[in-house]
Design a protein around this motif. Structure first.
Motif: not given
Length: 252
Positions: A49-75
């Motif tokens: 769930r995210v807010r669009d540019e009008n402040g309305e809540q938008v629901e969606s579905r997604t996969r995600f994956v954790f990655i490690r940035r070049d500075d070593g921090q997870p993202d």
């Protein structure tokens, strides 16, 4: 952005929370899913769930994956569910195969302009186009061929997206390329039809955790209910689940 092992306590929960996925929701996923996530593999398709540019809540579905940035921090990198697959770069015959759920071999251009061969397949749950270098899957196919004594014709047929059904110990076993699988190759007890039907990751209707419950609807969509919002039906299901777990423990 090299993918390596992550520890649960270092995961970027604050980033996920901005998309409606709280730490409690993530920690209530099955242990096998958490292990996949900590090894840099894709999540199941989950609600965000995210807010669009009008402040309305938008629901969606997604996969995600954790990655490690070049500075070593997870993202986190998201792979949202699309209405249709972007197949413009493939010819008509390739598109037909992909839309039929098959894996194909295609050319791709790397970031530095080099061309290479990849296996390509559509993720049926998000319509995202997945790709894996042929050398990786090819190595796994070579090991598979040696173990199961597959012919070059059978391997070539698998490379063209057609699962193979074998008889092992008088039982049918089907094997085929599935880029959602850890090795890129998926086994199934049964024939080709059974293999295709088993492409979705299996979940129980109710998966209870410490803080709440993941519920799978009739269409295979997962949604989360925190404990404070349980209905009487959910309390009853939790009780049944506890009784089943205790019975299973006694029979070990």
């Amino acid at each position: 952005m090299k993918q390596i092992r992550f520890e649960l306590e270092e995961l970027p929960f604050s980033t996920l929370a901005r998309f409606g996925l709280t730490q409690e929701m993530i920690e209530d996923l099955p242990m096998r899913v958490l292990e996949d996530l900590c090894q840099g593999r894709h999540s199941p398709v989950l609600p965000v769930r995210v807010r669009d540019e009008n402040g309305e809540q938008v629901e969606s579905r997604t996969r995600f994956v954790f990655i490690r940035r070049d500075d070593g921090q997870p993202d986190v990198m998201f792979y949202p569910a699309l209405k249709s697959s972007p197949l413009e770069k493939y010819d008509e015959a390739q598109q037909k195969q992909l839309l039929a759920g098959k894996a194909i071999i295609a050319d791709t251009e790397t970031a530095d302009g080099r061309h290479s061969k990849v296996f390509v397949q559509i993720d049926p749950e998000t319509n995202q186009v997945m790709s894996v270098p042929t050398s990786i899957i090819g190595r796994n196919l070579q090991v598979l061929a040696e173990e199961l004594h597959l012919s070059s014709v059978e391997i070539k047929d698998m490379q063209e997206g057609n699962p193979q059904t074998l008889v092992i110990n008088d039982e049918p076993i089907t094997v085929g390329i599935d880029l959602n699988n850890k090795t890129g190759i998926r086994f199934c007890s049964g024939d080709g039809q059974k293999w295709r039907e088993q492409s979705k990751r299996e979940w129980d209707k109710y998966t209870f955790g410490v803080y709440g419950c993941w519920i799978m609807d009739d269409d295979g969509n997962l949604d989360y209910v925190p404990e404070e919002e349980y209905t009487e039906e959910l309390w009853n299901e939790q009780k049944k689940s506890g009784e089943r777990n205790r019975a299973a423990a006694l029979h070990k």
